[in-house]
Design a protein around this motif. Sequence first.
Motif, PDB file in Angstrom:
ATOM      1  N   ASP A  82       0.901  -1.166   0.112  1.00 47.52           N
ATOM      2  CA  ASP A  82       0.125   0.096   0.020  1.00 47.52           C
ATOM      3  C   ASP A  82       0.837   1.135   0.092  1.00 47.52           C
ATOM      4  OD1 ASP A  82      -2.467  -1.572   0.189  1.00 47.52           O
ATOM      5  OD2 ASP A  82      -2.089  -1.827   2.498  1.00 47.52           O
TER       6      ASP A  82
ATOM      7  N   ARG B 129       2.190   1.537  -3.724  1.00 47.24           N
ATOM      8  CA  ARG B 129       1.130   1.832  -4.586  1.00 47.24           C
ATOM      9  C   ARG B 129       0.383   3.202  -4.253  1.00 47.24           C
ATOM     10  NH1 ARG B 129      -1.139  -1.707  -8.044  1.00 47.24           N
ATOM     11  NH2 ARG B 129      -2.945  -0.706  -7.973  1.00 47.24           N
ATOM     12  N   GLU B 130       0.055   3.537  -3.204  1.00 41.98           N
ATOM     13  CA  GLU B 130      -0.731   4.648  -2.575  1.00 41.98           C
ATOM     14  C   GLU B 130       0.011   6.006  -2.362  1.00 41.98           C
ATOM     15  OE1 GLU B 130      -3.250   3.496   0.772  1.00 41.98           O
ATOM     16  OE2 GLU B 130      -4.185   1.856  -0.455  1.00 41.98           O
TER      17      GLU B 130
ATOM     18  N   LYS C 242      -6.857   6.187 -10.194  1.00 45.97           N
ATOM     19  CA  LYS C 242      -7.289   6.619  -9.142  1.00 45.97           C
ATOM     20  C   LYS C 242      -8.059   8.044  -9.779  1.00 45.97           C
ATOM     21  CE  LYS C 242      -5.853   7.109  -4.373  1.00 45.97           C
ATOM     22  NZ  LYS C 242      -4.710   7.132  -3.363  1.00 45.97           N
TER      23      LYS C 242
END
Lengths: 206, 699
Positions: free
Chosen positions: A73, A76-77, B28
């Motif tokens: 995470d 990716r984030e 996103k």
Amino acid sequence: MLSGANSAANSEIYNKIKSEISSKVSNEVSNEMNSELSSKANNTVKNSMSKVTFVLNGQAVESSENPTKRLLDILREDHGLVGAKEGCGEGECGGCAVLLDYKIVNSCLTPLGSVQDKQVITIEGLSLSTEGQTIKKAFEDYGSVQCGICTPGMMIATASLLHHNQKPTEAEIREGLSGNLCRCTGYNMIVKAIQYLADEKGELWC
Amino acid sequence: MSDISRSINKVDNDEKITGKAVYIDDIKLENMLYAKTVRAEITSGTIIGRHYPEMPTDYHIVDYLDIPGNNYVKIIFEDMPVFVKDKVGYYGEPIALVVGPDKQVILDIISQIVFEYDAIAPIYDYVDSVIHYDYEKGVGEAVFEPANRVIEYTYETGYQEHVYIEPQGVIGDTDGDKISVYGSIQCPYYVKNALINTLGMDEKKVRVVQTTTGGAFGGKEEFPSLIACQVAVAVKKIGKPIKLIYNRVEDMAYTTKRHPSTIRMEAAIDEQNNILGFRAHVSLDGGANIGLSSVVLQRAMIAATGVYNINNLAISGDVYRTNTVPTGAFRGFGAPQMIFAVEMFIHHIAKELGIDPLILRNKYMAKQGDSTSTSGHFRDPIIMKDMIARAKELADYDHKIKLYGEHMPTKDMPGIGMSWFLHGCGFTGSGEQKHIKAVVRLHKDVGDIVTVLVAAVDMGQGIKTTMRKLVAHVLELPIEQVIMHNPDTDLVPDSGPTVASRTLMIVGALVSQAAEKLKENWLAGKEQIFEEKYKQPKYIQWDEESFQGNAYPGYSWGVNIVEVAVSPVTYEVTLKGTWSVYDVGKAIDERIIMGQADGGLLQGISYGMLEVMENKDGMVQQKTVTDYIIPTASDTVNMITELMDNPFELGPFGAKGAGELTLIGGAPAVALAIENAIGKSVTKIPVTPEYIMSLIEGE
């Protein structure tokens, strides 16, 4: 299987790759990453004690996120590095594989805190290195890629395998890939690409 | 001009290898919300009360009350609700979405939702037939009257889960007027038509875009229409972009799978040990919704004779509704179940009659001009004799089958099995003409760059490479001058779904024709558009009611030989070797076909020996890749494959279908190898160690 590692030689190779990657990364993604990082850092002054610092694709980075958060995470984030994929979330499929100190790990099972002071290379970093380019060419020539969702993980697995065992047998190659599931290729053309790399490109890894 | 089969670097290799390819979960959007499905916790009954908690700001419940149009997913059979209104058909059926900005808060909300149910006794047995077909060939049923002997066997096949490594996912978005859905999908226009139906919106206000698709195998044929409709309804209600990505457990427990089947085969035998005819009945478990099970049943029933020419047939089949997760499309689409049954049956007949199976099989192997199961004709050359000879040579089959047949007690019990199979390419019968009506377009811009405009998606099978290669070859242009993007329904015509081994043979042929026209009328530096529409070949006469006529425009053929070793202690099966020869007409890119061959065969072999999925009290028991085992590289061997050219008149450069063919022979080949190793008749797949133990020790 990966016991043939020579740590002195490994760190030398690692440094070579690291410098290759960092010079290229700095032109491409690092600006974006750095600005994201700094804005993140400004927003999260909450607990400087829990900051985790590590080297990501040749660049020093730090994270103020909860150290139990999954590395997947974080990548990716927070860093926009979406080449590592979540296929199962339980460390079975290898879609999220990255190199941690040049050894393959599943980033979905790797807590952020465990990468403190370590070197993380993702597919984005690997593919900029000479090693990565060489594996890429072999994957292209041998038809190793179909849907592509497992491919970044397979690239990482190949780099990890060859780094620790320059002349793997077919059985060792299969063992080296056995943490990475592929549903398209039957593995045949991936194994053949790695056999070629082991036979013809051994000098890159030793 | 170079041979078109010569392989080129796939056009999407670079982006996929370097991690730059954009899959649905990599996207996103600004202000994007997340959605999670709220599911039924009974297997059968009615919802009599809904208790939703008070929602925090920016969090929403979306259920059947929010659907502006029809509350069913437009597939073939209109029985799958977008959201359950009252009647629950299976455990985990979607009732609502919870939508909001934070995934953890969404989970907290879901934990507070309570439904009251009036549960009724579920059905798991094959008792509630919702589709029935039957057909005959020759004298049909009557052939059993003069029979000297009737041989009967019943075969069973289990679920198979697709396990595409990228789980299901879609993102919906809106500009306030139009709704766009992005997703990991095989059939952009299936999704679009489902959205029009459920949103009740004009077709111009709905758009579907395929994102790089991380494996599909049929699993992203009809299922994505369900989640696309759910998310689109939510987007229409909330007005923000919304992402819905399944985790692996949801994907394995609640998405479609291959139909489990029970297939009863009977053969009428005369005094000279000739096979006079077959009687067969196919039972498919459709799960709670029928969806496209009727078409799966048709393909299974039409495959009732496999590669053999049997003059008299009486074939029937039913799809049964059960209170379990709906089954659906999976590479092979009914054929893998039936080809397993037929290939085992021909061996079991030979065994009962005391004849060498190879002699019996050769005697009935179909030849050019023979009639098909549906009384049509095999119009094109059949080169199976050469293919079988080559496969046997590669595998050293004749030597091994004699040696292994002795069942000497050795450390490991070696076994070898050979399957012969065919696959009808394209939609069954008049499906292309009546239902699909494919349209393709080529667009040339003023810079003489040609874009292929089709709705076909690349899900790993390499269609972006092969389509561009086809057009470049016809136009004698470098491949860089031909472009093909992921389909966007605003830009591409409806060339049909990416299914049924039809994309190269049917869509590719139309694209190739359009390219020929463009070539003839080429005006350098001018914008030009050429369009082609599907026209059914005259020889295809098909009666849907009676199953009479040419069911498919053409057939691809294959031979698989599989060698195994069975442990006499644990009964574990180890794969030792595979040798295959295929006739796919003409490979448009040899390496791509070899990739299909490797991957398809491994899926087929593991369907036959490894992949166990069970349903207990209406619930899938294997919900992770830890519990549901697919092969790793260590479970696999070097697979040897050869292709034999047999160009098909109507295919582009002679190409026929290849995607499904390569899966179909795997299960019977490995089951026959195990049968050879243990000396017992195998009638069920997967052939697990437990099943082998029951065969060996159960006497």
